[in-house]
Design an enzyme around this catalytic site. Sequence first.
Site, PDB file in Angstrom:
ATOM      1  N   LYS A 171       0.789  -1.240   0.000  1.00 60.40           N
ATOM      2  CA  LYS A 171       0.000   0.000   0.000  1.00 60.40           C
ATOM      3  C   LYS A 171       0.823   1.295   0.000  1.00 60.40           C
ATOM      4  O   LYS A 171       0.353   2.333  -0.440  1.00 60.40           O
ATOM      5  CB  LYS A 171      -0.940   0.027   1.206  1.00 60.40           C
ATOM      6  CG  LYS A 171      -2.094  -0.957   1.106  1.00 60.40           C
ATOM      7  CD  LYS A 171      -3.036  -0.670   2.255  1.00 60.40           C
ATOM      8  CE  LYS A 171      -4.116  -1.687   2.391  1.00 60.40           C
ATOM      9  NZ  LYS A 171      -5.123  -1.248   3.363  1.00 60.40           N
TER      10      LYS A 171
ATOM     11  N   ASP B  96     -10.421   3.768   2.099  1.00 58.97           N
ATOM     12  CA  ASP B  96     -10.666   3.370   3.499  1.00 58.97           C
ATOM     13  C   ASP B  96     -11.367   4.474   4.280  1.00 58.97           C
ATOM     14  O   ASP B  96     -12.196   4.209   5.148  1.00 58.97           O
ATOM     15  CB  ASP B  96      -9.342   3.038   4.210  1.00 58.97           C
ATOM     16  CG  ASP B  96      -8.825   1.675   3.792  1.00 58.97           C
ATOM     17  OD1 ASP B  96      -9.631   0.846   3.339  1.00 58.97           O
ATOM     18  OD2 ASP B  96      -7.608   1.450   3.913  1.00 58.97           O
TER      19      ASP B  96
END
Length: 288
Positions: free
Chosen positions: A67, A104
């Site tokens: 990520k 997110d």
Amino acid sequence: MVTKKAAVIGYPVKHSLSPAIHNYWIKKYGIDGEYGLLETKPENLEGTLRGLKAYDYAGCNLTVPHKVEAFKYMDRITDAAKIIGAVNTVKVEDSGSLTGTNTDYIGFKDNITEYLSKHHPEHKMEKAVIIGAGGAARAVVAAVVAMNIKQIVVVNRTRDKAKILKNELSSFSMDGKDYSADIIIGNWKDRNELLENADLLVNTTILGMEGQNPLDIDLDYLPDYALVNDIVYRPLQTELLRKAEVRGNKVLDGLGMLLYQAVGGFELWFGVKPEVTDDLRKLVEGNL
Ligand code: ATR
């Protein structure tokens, strides 16, 4: 012939729940597409990302350990990815260039706001206590700042990490809007008392996950009307949520954020904004 493809890139990746989520929606919305797994070692990340276009991928999700590393290979980065410091969703543009974003933050926010508007529209949101200051906490803190919650308390075992998070997230611009909040850093030893008057408590640490100790926190000071959200979803009912439920608090497990964060990627790749439904939740629970 499959026309639109997406996948999750990780190492290891076989336990990812993303294929179950996206393939459910692909079927539900009658899309000629497919969502798979691309197990990719860190040294092959660049090659896999650069190869997406040639293999007709509309985009991908990124999971552990890619990520942060993925920033290097993006042609464009959205505000959300910059602020959160991680890319979890990539869109392959028609030109072949890669846009990296992070869903997110919106996943956390939509999960909470949808639940409250449906079940507890009267619930006030004036004070939030966030436990943790790691990668997951960044998305949660950005979301509570964007939700305009007046009092935000961040408590982390390592206080310095909470300070960094405060410096970086107390004010930011996202998609043309300016957000700011007065983030308060709490001491780890005071975590029980800090729950006084809280409307929202969120665990963003790994405590409570399978194989980890539970989060050691006493909920006596937490108002009984407060909402408690654990972003851990393995197991679904953590010790924190069990304790909160027993004393009558509203509880939300970690699966909701995972499902809501998937909405943005699906829409980017397949052009349909999918719905998070009870049927989807049940299916994914069966894959846990
Ligand atoms: P993630 O990306 O999943 O958030 P991370 O960045 O490693 O993972 O962050 C893990 C979080 O769990 C941190 O807030 C960490 O606290 P520290 O910053 O003090 O390390 C917290 N954490 C992990 N183990 C913990 C423990 N035994 N007690 C308290 N907090 C813990």
